[in-house]
Write a protein that holds these residues in place. Structure first.
Motif, PDB file in Angstrom:
ATOM      1  N   ALA A  57       0.816  -1.223   0.000  1.00 38.22           N
ATOM      2  CA  ALA A  57       0.000   0.000   0.000  1.00 38.22           C
ATOM      3  C   ALA A  57       0.845   1.266   0.000  1.00 38.22           C
ATOM      4  O   ALA A  57       0.303   2.357  -0.183  1.00 38.22           O
ATOM      5  CB  ALA A  57      -0.927   0.000   1.218  1.00 38.22           C
ATOM      6  N   GLY A  58       2.137   1.154   0.219  1.00 34.04           N
ATOM      7  CA  GLY A  58       2.972   2.352   0.262  1.00 34.04           C
ATOM      8  C   GLY A  58       4.418   1.987   0.522  1.00 34.04           C
ATOM      9  O   GLY A  58       4.745   0.828   0.807  1.00 34.04           O
ATOM     10  N   THR A  59       5.279   2.964   0.398  1.00 34.25           N
ATOM     11  CA  THR A  59       6.702   2.774   0.664  1.00 34.25           C
ATOM     12  C   THR A  59       7.222   3.950   1.484  1.00 34.25           C
ATOM     13  O   THR A  59       6.538   4.974   1.624  1.00 34.25           O
ATOM     14  CB  THR A  59       7.512   2.696  -0.643  1.00 34.25           C
ATOM     15  OG1 THR A  59       7.279   3.890  -1.396  1.00 34.25           O
ATOM     16  CG2 THR A  59       7.123   1.482  -1.476  1.00 34.25           C
ATOM     17  N   LEU A  60       8.418   3.779   2.010  1.00 31.32           N
ATOM     18  CA  LEU A  60       9.096   4.876   2.691  1.00 31.32           C
ATOM     19  C   LEU A  60       9.908   5.638   1.648  1.00 31.32           C
ATOM     20  O   LEU A  60      10.768   5.048   0.975  1.00 31.32           O
ATOM     21  CB  LEU A  60       9.999   4.336   3.791  1.00 31.32           C
ATOM     22  CG  LEU A  60       9.272   3.535   4.889  1.00 31.32           C
ATOM     23  CD1 LEU A  60      10.287   2.951   5.871  1.00 31.32           C
ATOM     24  CD2 LEU A  60       8.266   4.400   5.616  1.00 31.32           C
ATOM     25  N   VAL A  61       9.617   6.906   1.503  1.00 35.77           N
ATOM     26  CA  VAL A  61      10.235   7.717   0.448  1.00 35.77           C
ATOM     27  C   VAL A  61      11.094   8.804   1.100  1.00 35.77           C
ATOM     28  O   VAL A  61      10.563   9.715   1.749  1.00 35.77           O
ATOM     29  CB  VAL A  61       9.168   8.353  -0.459  1.00 35.77           C
ATOM     30  CG1 VAL A  61       9.843   9.082  -1.625  1.00 35.77           C
ATOM     31  CG2 VAL A  61       8.183   7.308  -0.972  1.00 35.77           C
ATOM     32  N   SER A  62      12.390   8.701   0.926  1.00 35.52           N
ATOM     33  CA  SER A  62      13.279   9.736   1.457  1.00 35.52           C
ATOM     34  C   SER A  62      13.176  10.990   0.595  1.00 35.52           C
ATOM     35  O   SER A  62      12.752  10.924  -0.571  1.00 35.52           O
ATOM     36  CB  SER A  62      14.720   9.226   1.456  1.00 35.52           C
ATOM     37  OG  SER A  62      15.190   9.083   0.118  1.00 35.52           O
ATOM     38  N   PRO A  63      13.581  12.134   1.105  1.00 32.83           N
ATOM     39  CA  PRO A  63      13.589  13.342   0.266  1.00 32.83           C
ATOM     40  C   PRO A  63      14.424  13.160  -1.000  1.00 32.83           C
ATOM     41  O   PRO A  63      14.065  13.648  -2.061  1.00 32.83           O
ATOM     42  CB  PRO A  63      14.184  14.397   1.203  1.00 32.83           C
ATOM     43  CG  PRO A  63      13.791  13.939   2.577  1.00 32.83           C
ATOM     44  CD  PRO A  63      13.891  12.444   2.517  1.00 32.83           C
ATOM     45  N   ARG A  64      15.518  12.433  -0.890  1.00 31.51           N
ATOM     46  CA  ARG A  64      16.362  12.209  -2.074  1.00 31.51           C
ATOM     47  C   ARG A  64      15.613  11.398  -3.130  1.00 31.51           C
ATOM     48  O   ARG A  64      15.634  11.732  -4.323  1.00 31.51           O
ATOM     49  CB  ARG A  64      17.645  11.496  -1.654  1.00 31.51           C
ATOM     50  CG  ARG A  64      18.574  11.125  -2.804  1.00 31.51           C
ATOM     51  CD  ARG A  64      19.912  10.640  -2.260  1.00 31.51           C
ATOM     52  NE  ARG A  64      20.585  11.734  -1.576  1.00 31.51           N
ATOM     53  CZ  ARG A  64      21.307  12.654  -2.198  1.00 31.51           C
ATOM     54  NH1 ARG A  64      21.454  12.593  -3.504  1.00 31.51           N
ATOM     55  NH2 ARG A  64      21.884  13.619  -1.525  1.00 31.51           N
ATOM     56  N   SER A  65      14.942  10.298  -2.713  1.00 34.25           N
ATOM     57  CA  SER A  65      14.166   9.512  -3.683  1.00 34.25           C
ATOM     58  C   SER A  65      13.012  10.332  -4.247  1.00 34.25           C
ATOM     59  O   SER A  65      12.670  10.209  -5.424  1.00 34.25           O
ATOM     60  CB  SER A  65      13.627   8.235  -3.017  1.00 34.25           C
ATOM     61  OG  SER A  65      14.665   7.329  -2.750  1.00 34.25           O
ATOM     62  N   ALA A  66      12.398  11.149  -3.397  1.00 34.41           N
ATOM     63  CA  ALA A  66      11.302  11.994  -3.870  1.00 34.41           C
ATOM     64  C   ALA A  66      11.779  12.920  -4.975  1.00 34.41           C
ATOM     65  O   ALA A  66      11.099  13.122  -5.993  1.00 34.41           O
ATOM     66  CB  ALA A  66      10.732  12.802  -2.706  1.00 34.41           C
ATOM     67  N   SER A  67      12.985  13.481  -4.801  1.00 34.01           N
ATOM     68  CA  SER A  67      13.538  14.373  -5.808  1.00 34.01           C
ATOM     69  C   SER A  67      13.890  13.605  -7.076  1.00 34.01           C
ATOM     70  O   SER A  67      13.618  14.056  -8.189  1.00 34.01           O
ATOM     71  CB  SER A  67      14.771  15.077  -5.238  1.00 34.01           C
ATOM     72  OG  SER A  67      15.394  15.869  -6.221  1.00 34.01           O
TER      73      SER A  67
END
Length: 440
Positions: free
Chosen positions: A299-309
Protein backbone atom coordinates in the motif's frame (compact mmCIF):
# COMPACT_ATOMS: atom_id res chain seq x y z
CA UNK A 1 17.73 22.39 28.11
CA UNK A 2 15.13 23.77 25.72
CA UNK A 3 16.02 27.38 26.60
CA UNK A 4 19.71 26.55 26.04
CA UNK A 5 18.93 25.09 22.60
CA UNK A 6 16.71 28.03 21.61
CA UNK A 7 19.47 30.46 22.53
CA UNK A 8 22.02 28.36 20.64
CA UNK A 9 19.79 28.24 17.55
CA UNK A 10 19.19 31.99 17.66
CA UNK A 11 22.94 32.60 17.68
CA UNK A 12 23.96 30.04 15.03
CA UNK A 13 20.98 29.81 12.63
CA UNK A 14 21.14 33.33 11.24
CA UNK A 15 21.37 34.82 7.76
CA UNK A 16 24.94 34.47 6.50
CA UNK A 17 26.16 36.06 3.23
CA UNK A 18 26.44 33.53 0.35
CA UNK A 19 24.36 30.91 2.24
CA UNK A 20 20.72 30.03 1.59
CA UNK A 21 20.17 28.22 4.83
CA UNK A 22 21.84 27.35 8.14
CA UNK A 23 20.38 24.59 10.31
CA UNK A 24 21.20 22.96 13.64
CA UNK A 25 20.06 19.56 14.88
CA UNK A 26 20.55 18.22 18.40
CA UNK A 27 20.80 14.76 19.96
CA UNK A 28 20.99 14.71 23.76
CA UNK A 29 20.38 12.27 26.60
CA UNK A 30 20.80 11.87 30.34
CA UNK A 31 20.84 8.13 30.87
CA UNK A 32 21.34 5.71 33.73
CA UNK A 33 23.05 2.49 32.65
CA UNK A 34 22.84 -0.43 35.10
CA UNK A 35 24.20 -3.95 34.69
CA UNK A 36 23.05 -6.81 36.92
CA UNK A 37 24.44 -10.18 37.85
CA UNK A 38 22.64 -12.55 40.26
CA UNK A 39 19.97 -9.81 40.52
CA UNK A 40 22.49 -7.45 42.11
CA UNK A 41 24.04 -4.34 40.69
CA UNK A 42 27.36 -5.18 39.07
CA UNK A 43 28.08 -1.92 37.24
CA UNK A 44 26.31 1.42 37.28
CA UNK A 45 26.94 4.68 35.49
CA UNK A 46 25.36 7.75 34.04
CA UNK A 47 25.90 9.37 30.65
CA UNK A 48 25.08 13.00 29.89
CA UNK A 49 25.84 13.97 26.32
CA UNK A 50 24.84 16.53 23.72
CA UNK A 51 25.79 16.47 20.04
CA UNK A 52 25.01 19.27 17.63
CA UNK A 53 25.13 19.06 13.85
CA UNK A 54 25.39 22.34 11.95
CA UNK A 55 24.55 22.34 8.23
CA UNK A 56 25.04 25.05 5.62
CA UNK A 57 23.35 25.14 2.20
CA UNK A 58 23.88 27.25 -0.90
CA UNK A 59 22.05 26.25 -4.07
CA UNK A 60 22.54 22.49 -4.45
CA UNK A 61 25.62 22.39 -2.28
CA UNK A 62 25.41 21.24 1.34
CA UNK A 63 27.96 20.53 4.06
CA UNK A 64 27.57 19.40 7.68
CA UNK A 65 29.71 18.91 10.77
CA UNK A 66 28.90 17.35 14.15
CA UNK A 67 30.55 18.28 17.43
CA UNK A 68 30.15 17.50 21.11
CA UNK A 69 28.50 20.24 23.16
CA UNK A 70 29.05 21.02 26.83
CA UNK A 71 25.90 22.86 27.90
CA UNK A 72 27.89 26.06 28.38
CA UNK A 73 26.02 28.45 26.09
CA UNK A 74 28.91 30.78 25.37
CA UNK A 75 31.38 27.98 24.65
CA UNK A 76 28.91 25.97 22.53
CA UNK A 77 27.89 29.05 20.56
CA UNK A 78 31.49 29.88 19.78
CA UNK A 79 32.24 26.32 18.66
CA UNK A 80 29.18 25.99 16.43
CA UNK A 81 29.73 29.40 14.87
CA UNK A 82 33.32 28.43 14.09
CA UNK A 83 32.10 25.16 12.51
CA UNK A 84 29.46 27.04 10.51
CA UNK A 85 31.95 29.60 9.19
CA UNK A 86 34.47 26.89 8.30
CA UNK A 87 31.79 24.95 6.39
CA UNK A 88 30.70 28.12 4.59
CA UNK A 89 34.27 28.81 3.44
CA UNK A 90 34.64 25.25 2.09
CA UNK A 91 31.18 24.93 0.55
CA UNK A 92 32.19 26.14 -2.97
CA UNK A 93 34.52 23.11 -3.11
CA UNK A 94 31.63 20.68 -2.47
CA UNK A 95 30.08 19.11 -5.62
CA UNK A 96 26.47 20.01 -6.37
CA UNK A 97 23.89 17.42 -5.33
CA UNK A 98 21.32 17.07 -8.14
CA UNK A 99 18.80 15.41 -5.81
CA UNK A 100 19.11 17.72 -2.83
CA UNK A 101 15.64 18.41 -1.45
CA UNK A 102 14.93 20.49 1.65
CA UNK A 103 11.63 21.58 3.20
CA UNK A 104 10.16 24.73 1.66
CA UNK A 105 7.47 25.21 4.30
CA UNK A 106 8.20 26.22 7.87
CA UNK A 107 6.63 23.66 10.25
CA UNK A 108 7.49 24.01 13.90
CA UNK A 109 6.52 21.23 16.33
CA UNK A 110 6.85 20.53 20.03
CA UNK A 111 6.39 17.32 22.01
CA UNK A 112 7.29 16.69 25.63
CA UNK A 113 6.47 13.56 27.63
CA UNK A 114 8.53 13.14 30.76
CA UNK A 115 7.05 9.76 31.66
CA UNK A 116 7.22 8.26 35.14
CA UNK A 117 10.71 6.96 35.57
CA UNK A 118 12.18 5.33 38.65
CA UNK A 119 15.45 6.55 40.09
CA UNK A 120 18.49 4.33 39.65
CA UNK A 121 18.29 3.42 43.34
CA UNK A 122 14.63 2.37 42.98
CA UNK A 123 15.41 0.26 39.91
CA UNK A 124 18.26 -1.52 41.70
CA UNK A 125 16.13 -2.21 44.76
CA UNK A 126 13.14 -3.47 42.75
CA UNK A 127 15.21 -5.80 40.60
CA UNK A 128 17.01 -7.15 43.68
CA UNK A 129 13.63 -7.93 45.25
CA UNK A 130 11.84 -9.37 42.23
CA UNK A 131 14.88 -11.34 41.05
CA UNK A 132 15.90 -12.63 44.47
CA UNK A 133 17.19 -16.20 44.39
CA UNK A 134 17.44 -16.31 40.60
CA UNK A 135 20.56 -16.28 38.45
CA UNK A 136 19.48 -13.02 36.82
CA UNK A 137 21.69 -11.21 34.32
CA UNK A 138 20.29 -7.94 32.98
CA UNK A 139 20.82 -4.48 31.58
CA UNK A 140 18.80 -1.31 32.27
CA UNK A 141 19.00 2.01 30.42
CA UNK A 142 16.68 4.90 31.17
CA UNK A 143 16.31 8.64 31.37
CA UNK A 144 15.33 11.63 29.26
CA UNK A 145 16.19 11.71 25.55
CA UNK A 146 15.91 14.85 23.44
CA UNK A 147 15.98 15.65 19.73
CA UNK A 148 15.69 19.15 18.24
CA UNK A 149 15.98 21.01 14.95
CA UNK A 150 16.25 24.69 14.07
CA UNK A 151 17.08 26.64 10.93
CA UNK A 152 17.61 30.18 9.70
CA UNK A 153 14.08 30.29 8.21
CA UNK A 154 12.71 30.27 11.74
CA UNK A 155 11.59 26.64 12.01
CA UNK A 156 11.88 25.09 15.46
CA UNK A 157 11.19 21.44 16.35
CA UNK A 158 11.52 19.96 19.82
CA UNK A 159 11.05 16.36 21.04
CA UNK A 160 11.74 15.34 24.64
CA UNK A 161 10.69 12.04 26.19
CA UNK A 162 11.56 10.03 29.26
CA UNK A 163 11.74 6.28 28.77
CA UNK A 164 13.51 3.12 29.88
CA UNK A 165 14.42 -0.32 28.67
CA UNK A 166 15.25 -3.29 30.87
CA UNK A 167 16.10 -6.71 29.47
CA UNK A 168 17.22 -9.69 31.48
CA UNK A 169 17.80 -13.42 31.43
CA UNK A 170 17.00 -15.95 34.10
CA UNK A 171 19.71 -18.54 33.62
CA UNK A 172 19.27 -22.21 34.45
CA UNK A 173 22.26 -24.22 33.22
CA UNK A 174 24.28 -24.91 30.10
CA UNK A 175 22.65 -22.88 27.31
CA UNK A 176 19.23 -22.81 29.01
CA UNK A 177 17.83 -19.40 29.93
CA UNK A 178 14.65 -17.33 29.67
CA UNK A 179 14.93 -13.84 28.21
CA UNK A 180 12.46 -11.07 29.08
CA UNK A 181 12.10 -7.35 28.41
CA UNK A 182 10.25 -4.46 29.99
CA UNK A 183 10.27 -1.06 28.27
CA UNK A 184 8.13 2.05 28.28
CA UNK A 185 7.66 5.52 29.72
CA UNK A 186 6.01 4.59 33.03
CA UNK A 187 7.92 2.31 35.40
CA UNK A 188 5.51 0.10 37.36
CA UNK A 189 6.84 -2.37 39.91
CA UNK A 190 3.72 -4.53 39.57
CA UNK A 191 4.26 -4.93 35.83
CA UNK A 192 7.89 -5.90 36.33
CA UNK A 193 6.79 -8.43 38.96
CA UNK A 194 4.25 -9.92 36.53
CA UNK A 195 6.86 -10.33 33.81
CA UNK A 196 9.35 -11.77 36.29
CA UNK A 197 6.72 -14.29 37.39
CA UNK A 198 6.16 -15.40 33.79
CA UNK A 199 9.91 -15.81 33.32
CA UNK A 200 10.23 -17.91 36.47
CA UNK A 201 7.40 -20.19 35.28
CA UNK A 202 9.14 -20.72 31.93
CA UNK A 203 12.41 -21.39 33.75
CA UNK A 204 10.78 -24.32 35.54
CA UNK A 205 9.80 -25.82 32.18
CA UNK A 206 13.43 -25.71 31.07
CA UNK A 207 14.24 -28.30 33.74
CA UNK A 208 12.45 -30.96 31.71
CA UNK A 209 14.41 -33.24 29.32
CA UNK A 210 15.13 -31.49 26.05
CA UNK A 211 13.40 -32.64 22.86
CA UNK A 212 15.38 -32.76 19.63
CA UNK A 213 13.29 -32.14 16.53
CA UNK A 214 14.01 -33.71 13.17
CA UNK A 215 14.39 -31.19 10.33
CA UNK A 216 11.05 -30.63 8.63
CA UNK A 217 7.97 -28.45 8.66
CA UNK A 218 6.07 -27.74 11.88
CA UNK A 219 3.13 -25.71 13.09
CA UNK A 220 4.67 -22.83 15.09
CA UNK A 221 3.52 -20.14 17.51
CA UNK A 222 5.80 -17.08 17.41
CA UNK A 223 5.84 -14.82 20.46
CA UNK A 224 5.42 -11.05 19.84
CA UNK A 225 9.17 -10.73 20.43
CA UNK A 226 9.93 -13.29 17.71
CA UNK A 227 7.47 -11.62 15.29
CA UNK A 228 9.14 -8.27 15.97
CA UNK A 229 12.50 -9.86 15.11
CA UNK A 230 11.09 -11.10 11.79
CA UNK A 231 9.62 -7.67 11.02
CA UNK A 232 12.97 -6.11 11.86
CA UNK A 233 14.58 -8.28 9.19
CA UNK A 234 11.85 -7.26 6.74
CA UNK A 235 12.83 -3.67 7.46
CA UNK A 236 16.27 -4.30 5.92
CA UNK A 237 15.41 -3.22 2.42
CA UNK A 238 11.77 -4.27 2.31
CA UNK A 239 9.90 -0.99 2.48
CA UNK A 240 12.09 1.64 0.79
CA UNK A 241 11.04 3.27 -2.49
CA UNK A 242 14.57 3.16 -3.87
CA UNK A 243 14.70 -0.63 -3.40
CA UNK A 244 11.45 -1.01 -5.33
CA UNK A 245 12.62 1.26 -8.14
CA UNK A 246 15.95 -0.54 -8.50
CA UNK A 247 14.46 -4.04 -8.11
CA UNK A 248 16.43 -5.00 -5.00
CA UNK A 249 13.60 -4.70 -2.46
CA UNK A 250 13.03 -7.94 -0.57
CA UNK A 251 9.30 -7.27 -1.00
CA UNK A 252 9.53 -6.65 -4.74
CA UNK A 253 7.16 -9.58 -5.43
CA UNK A 254 4.59 -8.08 -3.07
CA UNK A 255 5.05 -4.65 -4.64
CA UNK A 256 4.48 -6.13 -8.12
CA UNK A 257 1.39 -8.03 -6.97
CA UNK A 258 3.00 -11.39 -7.76
CA UNK A 259 2.50 -12.57 -4.16
CA UNK A 260 0.27 -11.41 -1.32
CA UNK A 261 0.29 -11.53 2.44
CA UNK A 262 -2.81 -12.85 4.19
CA UNK A 263 -5.76 -10.41 4.11
CA UNK A 264 -5.43 -9.89 7.89
CA UNK A 265 -1.93 -8.41 7.53
CA UNK A 266 -1.71 -4.64 7.93
CA UNK A 267 1.72 -3.09 8.46
CA UNK A 268 2.27 0.59 9.17
CA UNK A 269 5.11 2.91 10.02
CA UNK A 270 3.46 4.26 13.18
CA UNK A 271 5.90 6.95 14.30
CA UNK A 272 3.60 8.97 16.52
CA UNK A 273 2.43 5.91 18.49
CA UNK A 274 6.02 4.74 19.03
CA UNK A 275 7.33 8.05 20.36
CA UNK A 276 9.55 8.71 17.34
CA UNK A 277 10.28 12.43 16.78
CA UNK A 278 7.81 14.15 14.46
CA UNK A 279 10.68 15.54 12.37
CA UNK A 280 13.91 14.37 10.79
CA UNK A 281 17.36 15.88 10.78
CA UNK A 282 16.78 17.97 7.61
CA UNK A 283 13.67 19.58 9.10
CA UNK A 284 10.99 17.63 7.26
CA UNK A 285 7.98 16.90 9.46
CA UNK A 286 6.98 13.24 9.46
CA UNK A 287 3.45 11.97 8.91
CA UNK A 288 2.02 10.33 12.03
CA UNK A 289 1.46 7.05 10.17
CA UNK A 290 2.35 5.54 6.79
CA UNK A 291 0.40 2.49 5.62
CA UNK A 292 2.84 0.05 4.01
CA UNK A 293 0.68 -3.08 3.71
CA UNK A 294 -3.11 -3.12 3.85
CA UNK A 295 -5.30 -6.23 3.59
CA UNK A 296 -2.21 -8.18 2.58
CA UNK A 297 -1.35 -5.93 -0.38
CA UNK A 298 1.44 -3.42 -0.80
CA UNK A 299 0.00 0.00 0.00
CA UNK A 300 2.97 2.35 0.26
CA UNK A 301 6.70 2.77 0.66
CA UNK A 302 9.10 4.88 2.69
CA UNK A 303 10.23 7.72 0.45
CA UNK A 304 13.28 9.74 1.46
CA UNK A 305 13.59 13.34 0.27
CA UNK A 306 16.36 12.21 -2.07
CA UNK A 307 14.17 9.51 -3.68
CA UNK A 308 11.30 11.99 -3.87
CA UNK A 309 13.54 14.37 -5.81
CA UNK A 310 14.96 11.67 -8.07
CA UNK A 311 11.66 9.95 -8.91
CA UNK A 312 9.31 12.92 -8.75
CA UNK A 313 7.32 11.62 -5.76
CA UNK A 314 5.98 13.08 -2.54
CA UNK A 315 8.41 12.40 0.32
CA UNK A 316 7.25 10.46 3.36
CA UNK A 317 10.26 11.98 5.10
CA UNK A 318 12.09 8.84 6.10
CA UNK A 319 15.86 8.88 6.43
CA UNK A 320 18.19 8.38 3.49
CA UNK A 321 18.28 4.61 4.10
CA UNK A 322 14.46 4.43 3.91
CA UNK A 323 14.36 2.00 6.84
CA UNK A 324 11.38 1.94 9.20
CA UNK A 325 11.74 3.35 12.70
CA UNK A 326 8.39 2.31 14.16
CA UNK A 327 7.10 -0.70 12.27
CA UNK A 328 3.73 -1.95 13.55
CA UNK A 329 1.89 -5.14 12.63
CA UNK A 330 -1.80 -4.80 13.50
CA UNK A 331 -3.28 -7.31 15.96
CA UNK A 332 -5.50 -10.17 14.87
CA UNK A 333 -8.57 -11.79 16.39
CA UNK A 334 -7.06 -14.73 18.29
CA UNK A 335 -7.10 -14.06 22.06
CA UNK A 336 -3.49 -14.17 23.22
CA UNK A 337 -4.48 -16.27 26.23
CA UNK A 338 -5.77 -18.97 23.85
CA UNK A 339 -2.73 -18.97 21.55
CA UNK A 340 -1.17 -22.20 22.87
CA UNK A 341 -4.56 -23.93 22.69
CA UNK A 342 -4.94 -22.77 19.08
CA UNK A 343 -1.44 -24.04 18.31
CA UNK A 344 -2.41 -27.49 19.54
CA UNK A 345 0.68 -29.59 18.91
CA UNK A 346 3.74 -27.84 17.54
CA UNK A 347 6.54 -25.49 18.51
CA UNK A 348 6.46 -22.29 20.58
CA UNK A 349 9.26 -19.89 19.65
CA UNK A 350 9.99 -17.22 22.24
CA UNK A 351 13.14 -15.69 20.70
CA UNK A 352 15.16 -15.82 17.48
CA UNK A 353 18.69 -14.70 16.64
CA UNK A 354 21.28 -14.58 13.85
CA UNK A 355 18.48 -13.54 11.49
CA UNK A 356 19.49 -12.69 7.94
CA UNK A 357 18.25 -13.13 4.42
CA UNK A 358 19.14 -16.38 2.67
CA UNK A 359 17.47 -15.27 -0.59
CA UNK A 360 16.55 -11.59 -0.81
CA UNK A 361 14.56 -11.85 -4.05
CA UNK A 362 12.40 -14.61 -2.56
CA UNK A 363 12.26 -12.84 0.82
CA UNK A 364 13.63 -15.94 2.53
CA UNK A 365 15.17 -15.59 5.97
CA UNK A 366 17.34 -17.90 8.01
CA UNK A 367 18.15 -17.85 11.71
CA UNK A 368 18.33 -19.82 14.93
CA UNK A 369 15.93 -20.48 17.78
CA UNK A 370 16.99 -19.11 21.16
CA UNK A 371 16.11 -19.20 24.85
CA UNK A 372 12.79 -20.70 26.05
CA UNK A 373 11.50 -22.38 22.87
CA UNK A 374 9.15 -25.25 23.66
CA UNK A 375 7.59 -28.36 22.18
CA UNK A 376 3.82 -28.10 22.77
CA UNK A 377 1.29 -30.95 22.84
CA UNK A 378 -2.46 -30.35 23.02
CA UNK A 379 -1.88 -26.72 23.96
CA UNK A 380 0.54 -27.43 26.81
CA UNK A 381 4.33 -26.87 26.81
CA UNK A 382 5.94 -30.24 27.51
CA UNK A 383 9.67 -29.84 26.81
CA UNK A 384 12.30 -27.33 25.71
CA UNK A 385 13.61 -27.98 22.22
CA UNK A 386 17.22 -28.24 21.15
CA UNK A 387 18.45 -25.25 19.14
CA UNK A 388 17.24 -25.40 15.54
CA UNK A 389 18.10 -23.48 12.36
CA UNK A 390 15.24 -22.39 10.14
CA UNK A 391 14.90 -21.11 6.58
CA UNK A 392 11.57 -19.94 5.22
CA UNK A 393 9.96 -17.21 3.16
CA UNK A 394 8.40 -14.27 4.99
CA UNK A 395 5.99 -13.93 2.06
CA UNK A 396 4.79 -17.49 2.73
CA UNK A 397 4.83 -17.22 6.53
CA UNK A 398 2.67 -14.08 6.56
CA UNK A 399 0.81 -15.20 3.43
CA UNK A 400 -0.54 -18.69 2.80
CA UNK A 401 1.15 -20.05 5.94
CA UNK A 402 -0.40 -17.58 8.40
CA UNK A 403 -3.06 -19.18 10.58
CA UNK A 404 -3.79 -16.35 13.01
CA UNK A 405 -2.46 -13.23 14.71
CA UNK A 406 -3.10 -12.71 18.40
CA UNK A 407 -5.13 -9.79 19.71
CA UNK A 408 -2.38 -8.42 21.99
CA UNK A 409 0.39 -6.27 20.58
CA UNK A 410 3.66 -5.75 22.43
CA UNK A 411 6.13 -2.94 21.78
CA UNK A 412 9.78 -3.97 21.50
CA UNK A 413 12.06 -0.97 22.00
CA UNK A 414 15.31 -0.76 20.08
CA UNK A 415 17.93 -1.62 22.70
CA UNK A 416 20.88 -0.23 20.76
CA UNK A 417 23.06 2.13 22.80
CA UNK A 418 26.08 2.47 20.54
CA UNK A 419 26.79 6.18 20.51
CA UNK A 420 23.38 7.06 21.91
CA UNK A 421 20.08 5.55 23.02
CA UNK A 422 17.62 5.18 20.16
CA UNK A 423 14.01 6.25 19.80
CA UNK A 424 12.87 3.34 17.65
CA UNK A 425 10.90 0.16 18.13
CA UNK A 426 8.58 -2.44 16.66
CA UNK A 427 5.03 -3.36 17.67
CA UNK A 428 3.83 -6.89 16.95
CA UNK A 429 1.32 -9.50 18.07
CA UNK A 430 2.00 -13.22 18.32
CA UNK A 431 1.45 -15.35 15.22
CA UNK A 432 0.64 -18.98 14.41
CA UNK A 433 2.23 -20.22 11.17
CA UNK A 434 1.75 -23.60 9.51
CA UNK A 435 4.54 -25.62 7.87
CA UNK A 436 7.41 -23.52 9.20
CA UNK A 437 10.66 -25.00 7.87
CA UNK A 438 13.37 -26.14 10.28
CA UNK A 439 16.42 -27.16 8.25
CA UNK A 440 18.87 -28.56 10.80
Amino acid sequence: MRDWFEALAAAVCVTVPALDRVSLSLEAEESDFLRFNHAKLRQGGQVQQRHGTVTVVAGRRRASATCTLTGDLAADTARLRAERDQLASELPLVPEDPFLLLPDVVQSTSHEAAGTLASAEEVVATIATEGAGADLVGFYAGGPVRRAYADSRGQRNWHAVGNFHFEWCLYREGDLAVKSTYAGMHWETAELARRMGEARAQLELLARPRKTLAPGRYRVLFSPVAVADLLGTLGWGGFGERGVRTGVSTLVRLQRGEELFAPSVRITEARAAAGVPAFQSDGFVNPAEIVLVDQGRAAGTLVSPRSASEYGLAASNSGDRESPEALALAPGALPAVDALKALGTGVYLSDLHYLNYSDRQACRVTGMTRFACMWVEDGRPVAPIAVMRFDDSLLRMFGSGLVALTDRVEFQADNATYGARQLRGTSAPGAIVDDFAFTL
